[in-house]
Design a protein around this motif. Structure first.
Motif, PDB file in Angstrom:
ATOM      1  N   PRO A 166      11.605   3.272   2.391  1.00  0.00           N
ATOM      2  CA  PRO A 166      12.680   2.693   3.550  1.00  0.00           C
ATOM      3  C   PRO A 166      12.664   1.338   3.644  1.00  0.00           C
ATOM      4  CG  PRO A 166      10.714   3.863   4.613  1.00  0.00           C
ATOM      5  CD  PRO A 166      10.687   3.925   2.879  1.00  0.00           C
ATOM      6  N   ILE A 167      11.617   0.649   3.101  1.00  0.00           N
ATOM      7  CA  ILE A 167      11.383  -0.981   3.149  1.00  0.00           C
ATOM      8  C   ILE A 167      12.439  -1.587   2.091  1.00  0.00           C
ATOM      9  CG2 ILE A 167      10.104  -2.825   2.555  1.00  0.00           C
ATOM     10  CD1 ILE A 167       7.563  -1.291   3.463  1.00  0.00           C
ATOM     11  N   HIS A 168      12.648  -0.974   1.038  1.00  0.00           N
ATOM     12  CA  HIS A 168      13.341  -1.386   0.126  1.00  0.00           C
ATOM     13  C   HIS A 168      14.879  -1.028   0.417  1.00  0.00           C
ATOM     14  CE1 HIS A 168      14.729  -2.805  -3.925  1.00  0.00           C
ATOM     15  NE2 HIS A 168      15.362  -1.876  -3.963  1.00  0.00           N
ATOM     16  N   ILE A 169      15.224   0.102   1.070  1.00  0.00           N
ATOM     17  CA  ILE A 169      16.396   0.330   1.642  1.00  0.00           C
ATOM     18  C   ILE A 169      16.939  -0.509   2.564  1.00  0.00           C
ATOM     19  CG2 ILE A 169      17.688   2.049   3.113  1.00  0.00           C
ATOM     20  CD1 ILE A 169      17.564   3.008   0.268  1.00  0.00           C
ATOM     21  N   ASP A 215       9.326  -9.120  -2.858  1.00  0.00           N
ATOM     22  CA  ASP A 215      10.456  -8.497  -3.098  1.00  0.00           C
ATOM     23  C   ASP A 215      10.307  -6.975  -3.703  1.00  0.00           C
ATOM     24  OD1 ASP A 215      11.551 -10.420  -1.568  1.00  0.00           O
ATOM     25  OD2 ASP A 215      13.285 -10.859  -2.940  1.00  0.00           O
ATOM     26  N   ILE A 216       9.337  -7.237  -4.867  1.00  0.00           N
ATOM     27  CA  ILE A 216       9.140  -5.868  -5.797  1.00  0.00           C
ATOM     28  C   ILE A 216       7.643  -6.174  -5.940  1.00  0.00           C
ATOM     29  CG2 ILE A 216       9.455  -5.071  -8.078  1.00  0.00           C
ATOM     30  CD1 ILE A 216      12.051  -6.682  -8.276  1.00  0.00           C
ATOM     31  N   PRO A 217       6.978  -5.115  -4.918  1.00  0.00           N
ATOM     32  CA  PRO A 217       5.475  -5.288  -4.987  1.00  0.00           C
ATOM     33  C   PRO A 217       4.841  -4.723  -6.128  1.00  0.00           C
ATOM     34  CG  PRO A 217       6.221  -3.679  -3.664  1.00  0.00           C
ATOM     35  CD  PRO A 217       7.551  -4.555  -3.953  1.00  0.00           C
ATOM     36  N   ARG A 218       3.409  -4.843  -6.494  1.00  0.00           N
ATOM     37  CA  ARG A 218       2.930  -4.630  -7.700  1.00  0.00           C
ATOM     38  C   ARG A 218       3.042  -3.155  -8.240  1.00  0.00           C
ATOM     39  NH1 ARG A 218       1.674  -5.945 -11.997  1.00  0.00           N
ATOM     40  NH2 ARG A 218       0.984  -7.924 -11.237  1.00  0.00           N
ATOM     41  N   GLN A 219       2.918  -2.164  -7.120  1.00  0.00           N
ATOM     42  CA  GLN A 219       2.871  -0.814  -7.189  1.00  0.00           C
ATOM     43  C   GLN A 219       4.311  -0.271  -7.886  1.00  0.00           C
ATOM     44  OE1 GLN A 219       3.259  -1.644  -4.475  1.00  0.00           O
ATOM     45  NE2 GLN A 219       3.955  -0.385  -2.810  1.00  0.00           N
ATOM     46  N   PHE A 272      10.383 -12.094 -14.616  1.00  0.00           N
ATOM     47  CA  PHE A 272       9.247 -11.992 -13.948  1.00  0.00           C
ATOM     48  C   PHE A 272       8.486 -13.288 -14.308  1.00  0.00           C
ATOM     49  CE2 PHE A 272       9.949  -7.556 -12.981  1.00  0.00           C
ATOM     50  CZ  PHE A 272       9.932  -7.619 -11.612  1.00  0.00           C
ATOM     51  N   ALA A 273       8.062 -14.083 -13.319  1.00  0.00           N
ATOM     52  CA  ALA A 273       7.036 -14.993 -13.727  1.00  0.00           C
ATOM     53  C   ALA A 273       5.460 -14.720 -13.517  1.00  0.00           C
ATOM     54  CB  ALA A 273       7.100 -16.478 -12.676  1.00  0.00           C
ATOM     55  N   ALA A 274       4.552 -15.446 -14.127  1.00  0.00           N
ATOM     56  CA  ALA A 274       3.203 -15.139 -14.000  1.00  0.00           C
ATOM     57  C   ALA A 274       2.775 -14.655 -12.632  1.00  0.00           C
ATOM     58  CB  ALA A 274       2.502 -16.095 -14.887  1.00  0.00           C
ATOM     59  N   ASP A 275       3.113 -15.203 -11.668  1.00  0.00           N
ATOM     60  CA  ASP A 275       2.842 -14.827 -10.114  1.00  0.00           C
ATOM     61  C   ASP A 275       3.345 -13.574  -9.767  1.00  0.00           C
ATOM     62  OD1 ASP A 275       5.307 -15.945  -9.783  1.00  0.00           O
ATOM     63  OD2 ASP A 275       4.368 -17.657  -8.549  1.00  0.00           O
ATOM     64  N   GLY A 276       4.187 -13.086 -10.292  1.00  0.00           N
ATOM     65  CA  GLY A 276       5.129 -11.942 -10.067  1.00  0.00           C
ATOM     66  C   GLY A 276       6.660 -12.262  -9.401  1.00  0.00           C
ATOM     67  N   HIS A 277       6.869 -13.381  -9.065  1.00  0.00           N
ATOM     68  CA  HIS A 277       8.134 -13.713  -8.532  1.00  0.00           C
ATOM     69  C   HIS A 277       9.141 -13.754  -9.516  1.00  0.00           C
ATOM     70  CE1 HIS A 277       8.245 -18.061  -9.952  1.00  0.00           C
ATOM     71  NE2 HIS A 277       9.675 -17.763  -9.593  1.00  0.00           N
ATOM     72  N   LYS A 314       0.857  -1.164   0.026  1.00  0.00           N
ATOM     73  CA  LYS A 314      -0.047  -0.173  -0.017  1.00  0.00           C
ATOM     74  C   LYS A 314       0.800   1.258   0.068  1.00  0.00           C
ATOM     75  CE  LYS A 314      -3.818  -2.280   2.589  1.00  0.00           C
ATOM     76  NZ  LYS A 314      -4.484  -2.267   3.943  1.00  0.00           N
ATOM     77  N   GLU A 315       2.149   0.990  -0.053  1.00  0.00           N
ATOM     78  CA  GLU A 315       2.953   2.131   0.140  1.00  0.00           C
ATOM     79  C   GLU A 315       2.850   3.125  -1.050  1.00  0.00           C
ATOM     80  OE1 GLU A 315       7.706   3.029   1.381  1.00  0.00           O
ATOM     81  OE2 GLU A 315       7.014   1.281   0.678  1.00  0.00           O
ATOM     82  N   LEU A 316       2.625   4.398  -0.897  1.00  0.00           N
ATOM     83  CA  LEU A 316       2.627   5.422  -1.999  1.00  0.00           C
ATOM     84  C   LEU A 316       4.066   5.875  -2.437  1.00  0.00           C
ATOM     85  CD1 LEU A 316      -0.430   7.497  -0.760  1.00  0.00           C
ATOM     86  CD2 LEU A 316      -0.420   5.456  -2.313  1.00  0.00           C
ATOM     87  N   ILE A 317       4.812   5.051  -3.235  1.00  0.00           N
ATOM     88  CA  ILE A 317       6.020   5.153  -3.331  1.00  0.00           C
ATOM     89  C   ILE A 317       6.251   6.462  -4.468  1.00  0.00           C
ATOM     90  CG2 ILE A 317       6.993   3.004  -2.795  1.00  0.00           C
ATOM     91  CD1 ILE A 317       6.686   2.145  -5.645  1.00  0.00           C
ATOM     92  N   HIS A 318       5.331   6.810  -5.151  1.00  0.00           N
ATOM     93  CA  HIS A 318       5.389   7.872  -6.326  1.00  0.00           C
ATOM     94  C   HIS A 318       5.515   9.491  -5.531  1.00  0.00           C
ATOM     95  CE1 HIS A 318       1.383   7.125  -5.548  1.00  0.00           C
ATOM     96  NE2 HIS A 318       0.885   8.561  -6.334  1.00  0.00           N
ATOM     97  N   ILE A 319       5.002   9.267  -4.308  1.00  0.00           N
ATOM     98  CA  ILE A 319       4.712  10.596  -3.435  1.00  0.00           C
ATOM     99  C   ILE A 319       5.688  10.722  -2.139  1.00  0.00           C
ATOM    100  CG2 ILE A 319       2.694  11.546  -4.811  1.00  0.00           C
ATOM    101  CD1 ILE A 319       1.174  10.450  -2.438  1.00  0.00           C
TER     102      ILE A 319
END
Length: 565
Positions: A246-249, A197-201, A168-173, A13-18
């Protein structure tokens, strides 16, 4: 809870674009369409010491000399811009505090982002490297060689310790499918990483920003100041300096990575994978070198598109040939079932399955390696109650239908096509179990640890050592080409059934007409014979009254009277 901002539950849910911050290796000025400064990064004063502390509300022209754009006509360019595209002029060479900087301009809603980064690279050298890289990439015909060369060429341009192609595979991994690294590093080739590790957004942003640099995971990001305290958060979707989650950092720190750089690989405008680059010391990459790497990524994306299209086209042509043969024989032969399971081309040729079953006219027809008839009958009872789709595909059948675990060696995957729900007619294909041992970069089921004080430390895998997982009860995937092929076959079968039904209808109509004509003929004959027969009957009755005729004659006359009725 302490450290709540680093909880994994917040990740999707993180708004990483703002983020409200930028990375501190450059500075940011944001102006509106009237060239009024509305936002700026608070580290601007570190780069420019002779500037007024109250920037917000000033016009860009007031500080043109301080940021080195007076001779560049940037203010006029922004005032006259209509499309918000600055690719032709980026980067603008400027001098800030006597040092060379690259100015990168982009649009954000009703604002223009002016991002200033140090300029480091030798342009002629980069151009020479690009030309060599393109030549090597275009010479490679095989997919794996193309990916390996891409990793090698990007490494030579940016000089990072490790460069990986991450698919990326079909399930996102994701999986590392190619790698170029320093000799002292262990290989990560073949390792898998969970979708979290690399969420949808984040994956969505990778489709908009084709390159992404994190220059130093240990640096403190710079806050963005706004003209008004109630200003809407600034959209940094297209920003080069956008601060990092900060999660990715923390994720990168857990890996021991100090700097990262990524290049998006797209196929049909969707994210196919990344060229993921890691360095174990902080490393800034000049904008031109990033653009050169992006060009490599675009070439790889185009080559991927072409080669994958070739593979898909080869499959389509294979299925198309068998579909043509089946279509012809279905309309020529009286038995649809015979042609589908025992003709020159069969329904099994329409997929890469190992077995198939046709349920038609209340009969089971088997071809190839399949479960037994009772098992298929039980499976169909379940399917009738639970499957609403006309075409249903599964690669782990036992996950939805547990009894299938007893024959997963022949039917872990199922592709079911409904021919007639009312008549309970189906075409079914089966794929066997493909035993897999997937090597994950650490246990993907343990992404976080909770401390004694209830705070949470993000640890997407603290060690990142390979962790093996055996995958059971799963078949190979059903490709889009296979799905298209069985859809086309379904239409051909239904068309053949309708044609044959029409032919039978015509025969029935002809028979009905023949019966009607026979009835008419019978009535006519009966009517025309009725008068003579009545006369014959009357004469026979008169003759039978004659006392002089013999007994045998009387018997014959009685028979005539009876038959004449």
């Amino acid at each position: 809870m302490a450290n709540a901002e680093v909880k994994l539950s917040n990740c999707e849910k993180e708004l990483i674009h703002i983020p409200g911050k930028i990375q501190s290796h450059g500075f940011l000025i944001v102006v509106d369409t009237d060239n009024i400064i509305r936002f700026y990064s608070d580290n601007i004063f570190k780069y420019i010491t002779d500037i007024e502390p109250q920037l917000a509300g000033q016009t860009l022209q007031n500080i043109e000399s301080n940021i080195g754009i007076r001779q560049q006509g940037i203010s006029n360019k922004l005032a006259n811009d209509k499309a918000g595209s600055f690719e032709e002029i980026n980067p603008v060479q400027v001098a800030v505090g006597g040092k060379p900087f690259n100015l990168i301009i982009s649009a954000s809603d009703n604002y223009y982002l002016l991002e200033f980064e140090p300029a480091l690279e030798d342009v002629p050298l980069i151009q020479k490297m690009i030309a060599r890289s393109i030549s090597l990439l275009l010479a490679e015909k095989k997919m794996q060689g193309l990916l390996h060369n891409a990793a090698e060429q990007v490494k030579s341009i940016i000089g990072f310790d490790r460069v990986m192609i991450y698919r990326f595979a079909a399930d996102g991994h994701g999986e590392v499918v190619a790698e170029a690294k320093n000799d002292n590093l262990e290989s990560w080739m073949g390792l898998h990483y969970p979708a979290s590790d690399i969420p949808r957004q984040a994956r969505d942003l990778y489709k908009l920003n084709l390159t992404r640099l994190i220059a130093d995971v240990h640096s403190v990001p710079s806050e963005i100041a706004a003209e008004a305290s109630n200003a809407q958060p600034l959209n940094l979707t297209h920003s080069q300096l956008r601060a990092v989650s900060p999660i990715h950092i923390q994720y990168l720190k857990n890996m021991g990575v100090a700097s990262s750089f990524s290049i998006s690989l797209l196929r049909k405008k969707e994210l196919w994978g990344l060229i993921a680059c890691h360095n174990y010391t902080p490393a800034f990459i000049d904008y031109r070198a990033r653009q050169a790497s992006n060009l490599i990524g675009q070439i790889v994306s185009s080559a991927l598109e072409f080669r994958l299209h070739e593979e898909d086209q080869e499959q389509r042509e294979h299925f198309k040939t068998h579909l043509f043969n089946l279509s012809h024989s279905l309309h020529e032969n009286k038995s649809i079932a015979d042609e589908l399971v025992s003709g020159g081309s069969t329904m099994l040729d329409m997929t890469h399955a190992s077995g198939a079953v046709l349920v038609y006219n209340q009969k089971f027809s088997f071809i190839g390696v399949t479960p037994g008839e009772k098992q298929v009958a039980d499976l169909l009872r379940w399917a009738k109650e639970n499957i609403t789709e006309t075409v249903y595909a599964a690669t782990s059948l036992s996950a939805s239908y547990p009894p299938a675990c007893h024959y997963k060696d022949v039917a872990s995957g199922m592709l079911l096509v409904v021919l007639s729900r009312e008549l309970e007619e189906y075409a079914i294909w089966f794929k066997p179990e493909v035993l897999q041992s997937i090597s994950w970069a650490g246990n993907p089921n343990k992404p976080a640890t909770v401390n004694a004080d209830a705070s949470m430390d993000l640890s997407p895998r603290m060690s990142f050592q390979a962790w093996s997982q055996s995958v059971l009860g799963t078949s190979g995937n059903w490709s889009m080409e296979e799905l298209d092929a069985v859809n086309a076959l379904q239409q051909e079968i239904l068309r053949a059934v309708n044609v044959k039904a029409g032919a039978i209808g015509m025969i029935n109509e002809s028979l009905r007409k023949a019966y009607d004509e026979l009835d008419t003929f019978s009535f006519t004959i009966s009517h025309e014979l009725k008068g003579p027969l009545t006369a014959v009957k009357s004469y026979a009755q008169v003759l039978s009254l004659d006392a002089d005729i013999s007994e045998s004659s009387k018997v014959m006359l009685r028979r005539i009277i009876v038959k004449a009725d």
